[in-house]
Scaffold this active site. Structure first.
Site, PDB file in Angstrom:
ATOM      1  N   ASN A   1      13.699  -1.410   2.958  1.00  0.00           N
ATOM      2  CA  ASN A   1      14.845  -0.658   3.575  1.00  0.00           C
ATOM      3  C   ASN A   1      13.559   0.695   3.614  1.00  0.00           C
ATOM      4  O   ASN A   1      13.470   1.197   4.860  1.00  0.00           O
ATOM      5  CB  ASN A   1      15.193   0.319   2.777  1.00  0.00           C
ATOM      6  CG  ASN A   1      17.240  -0.703   2.379  1.00  0.00           C
ATOM      7  OD1 ASN A   1      17.585  -1.230   3.928  1.00  0.00           O
ATOM      8  ND2 ASN A   1      17.237  -0.722   1.545  1.00  0.00           N
TER       9      ASN A   1
ATOM     10  N   LYS B   1       6.820  -0.825   6.356  1.00  0.00           N
ATOM     11  CA  LYS B   1       6.160  -2.271   5.647  1.00  0.00           C
ATOM     12  C   LYS B   1       7.237  -3.091   6.711  1.00  0.00           C
ATOM     13  O   LYS B   1       6.640  -4.345   7.108  1.00  0.00           O
ATOM     14  CB  LYS B   1       7.024  -1.800   3.885  1.00  0.00           C
ATOM     15  CG  LYS B   1       6.661  -1.185   3.674  1.00  0.00           C
ATOM     16  CD  LYS B   1       7.644  -1.678   2.208  1.00  0.00           C
ATOM     17  CE  LYS B   1       6.942  -1.114   0.608  1.00  0.00           C
ATOM     18  NZ  LYS B   1       8.022  -1.618  -0.622  1.00  0.00           N
TER      19      LYS B   1
ATOM     20  N   ASP C   1       6.573  -4.114  -2.842  1.00  0.00           N
ATOM     21  CA  ASP C   1       6.900  -3.051  -3.815  1.00  0.00           C
ATOM     22  C   ASP C   1       5.191  -2.998  -3.542  1.00  0.00           C
ATOM     23  O   ASP C   1       4.105  -3.452  -4.700  1.00  0.00           O
ATOM     24  CB  ASP C   1       7.369  -3.526  -5.780  1.00  0.00           C
ATOM     25  CG  ASP C   1       7.820  -2.177  -5.682  1.00  0.00           C
ATOM     26  OD1 ASP C   1       8.761  -1.336  -5.751  1.00  0.00           O
ATOM     27  OD2 ASP C   1       6.610  -1.274  -7.228  1.00  0.00           O
TER      28      ASP C   1
ATOM     29  N   PHE D   1       2.745   4.783   8.278  1.00  0.00           N
ATOM     30  CA  PHE D   1       3.300   5.705   7.165  1.00  0.00           C
ATOM     31  C   PHE D   1       3.127   6.076   5.793  1.00  0.00           C
ATOM     32  O   PHE D   1       2.094   5.502   5.363  1.00  0.00           O
ATOM     33  CB  PHE D   1       4.514   4.172   7.060  1.00  0.00           C
ATOM     34  CG  PHE D   1       4.076   3.518   5.913  1.00  0.00           C
ATOM     35  CD1 PHE D   1       3.200   2.570   6.515  1.00  0.00           C
ATOM     36  CD2 PHE D   1       4.526   2.989   4.816  1.00  0.00           C
ATOM     37  CE1 PHE D   1       3.129   1.260   5.807  1.00  0.00           C
ATOM     38  CE2 PHE D   1       4.470   2.248   4.582  1.00  0.00           C
ATOM     39  CZ  PHE D   1       3.988   0.797   4.509  1.00  0.00           C
ATOM     40  N   GLY D   2       4.202   6.594   5.341  1.00  0.00           N
ATOM     41  CA  GLY D   2       3.304   7.306   4.247  1.00  0.00           C
ATOM     42  C   GLY D   2       2.632   7.716   3.729  1.00  0.00           C
ATOM     43  O   GLY D   2       1.864   8.687   4.557  1.00  0.00           O
ATOM     44  N   TYR D   3       1.867   7.039   2.731  1.00  0.00           N
ATOM     45  CA  TYR D   3      -0.074   7.721   2.409  1.00  0.00           C
ATOM     46  C   TYR D   3      -1.020   7.321   3.149  1.00  0.00           C
ATOM     47  O   TYR D   3      -2.246   7.681   2.412  1.00  0.00           O
ATOM     48  CB  TYR D   3      -0.090   7.491   0.883  1.00  0.00           C
ATOM     49  CG  TYR D   3       0.980   7.950  -0.096  1.00  0.00           C
ATOM     50  CD1 TYR D   3       1.484   9.542  -0.233  1.00  0.00           C
ATOM     51  CD2 TYR D   3       1.348   7.547  -0.548  1.00  0.00           C
ATOM     52  CE1 TYR D   3       2.362   9.967  -1.372  1.00  0.00           C
ATOM     53  CE2 TYR D   3       2.974   7.391  -1.728  1.00  0.00           C
ATOM     54  CZ  TYR D   3       3.158   8.647  -1.710  1.00  0.00           C
ATOM     55  OH  TYR D   3       3.604   9.600  -2.286  1.00  0.00           O
TER      56      TYR D   3
ATOM     57  N   HIS E   1      -3.905  -3.804   0.971  1.00  0.00           N
ATOM     58  CA  HIS E   1      -3.429  -4.055   0.156  1.00  0.00           C
ATOM     59  C   HIS E   1      -2.391  -5.073   0.251  1.00  0.00           C
ATOM     60  O   HIS E   1      -2.036  -6.352  -0.244  1.00  0.00           O
ATOM     61  CB  HIS E   1      -2.918  -3.272  -0.470  1.00  0.00           C
ATOM     62  CG  HIS E   1      -1.639  -2.023  -0.309  1.00  0.00           C
ATOM     63  ND1 HIS E   1      -2.031  -2.008   1.092  1.00  0.00           N
ATOM     64  CD2 HIS E   1      -0.842  -1.488  -0.197  1.00  0.00           C
ATOM     65  CE1 HIS E   1      -1.519  -1.094   1.832  1.00  0.00           C
ATOM     66  NE2 HIS E   1      -0.561  -0.860   0.846  1.00  0.00           N
TER      67      HIS E   1
END
Ligand code: ITT
Length: 198
Positions: A12, A16, A71, A157-159, A185
């Protein structure tokens, strides 16, 4: 082995979702969770492997499609591996990564004001493929790097704005997405499952 022709991308997280779609071959038909209106299961596992398995098996069983789930998270040595599997939860319910990043800087400074010199970090991604017949396969990818001393860049996005991969000066947030996606990664984990598609 029959190659996978259509797949549910079990995330979601929009960032990603886009990156996983870009990694997969164009001819593979991709479905998103939005099309099925499915909420995420609770991530009760204590490892990236367990949580990606929980998601892939849950979404596959709900849709009867082969599912690929991810994940992932950021591990910082000085913070004993935090935020780690809790990377998403650090941003709160509203996905406020400004807040999560501020929290990282605050904690690092508290531990050591010269934190920048003791600064090892890594992004980890575990991808799990789950088939409706119960078969599954998981792979892991790691990219090592360090935390920048300020937020830099608008991409990703994110970090991404605070992670500098080893061998580069730019943060992931400053990099062209193509470059990030050729060293990160997620790409490294994908290389290990690529044969299921190509
Ligand atoms: P799904 O479970 O629906 O996939 P999520 O965002 O909750 O979405 P995770 O539990 O795997 O996913 O949390 C991973 C967090 O780590 C996520 O919130 C990202 O912000 C961060 N993260 C993972 N990969 C990243 C990347 O390539 N760049 C920046 N941040 C990343």
């Amino acid at each position: 082995m029959d190659k996978i022709k259509e797949i549910l991308i079990g995330t979601n997280n929009e960032g990603k979702y886009k990156e996983i779609c870009d990694l997969l071959p164009k001819r593979v038909i991709k479905y998103s969770l939005k099309e099925f209106n499915i909420l995420s299961p609770e991530e009760t596992g204590k490892s990236f492997e367990k949580n990606s398995f929980i998601k892939a098996s849950y979404f596959s069983k709900k849709t009867n499609l082969i599912c690929l789930s991810d994940d992932s998270g950021l591990e910082i040595d000085l913070l004993n591996g935090e935020p780690g599997i809790y990377s998403s939860r650090w941003s709160g319910k509203k996905n406020n990564f400004d807040l999560a990043i501020k929290k990282i800087f605050k904690k690092m400074k508290k531990i050591n004001k010269d934190w920048f010199y003791y600064n090892k970090a890594r992004f980890i991604c575990c991808l799990t493929l789950f088939w409706p017949n119960g078969k599954s396969y998981s792979s892991k990818g790691i990219v090592k790097g360090e935390i920048s001393n300020s937020k830099r860049g608008q991409n990703g996005f994110g970090y991404d704005p605070i992670f500098i991969p080893n061998g580069y000066d730019q943060t992931f947030g400053e990099m062209e997405s193509k470059l990030k996606m050729s060293i990160d990664h997620r790409f490294k984990a994908y290389l290990k499952i690529k044969n299921f598609f190509i």
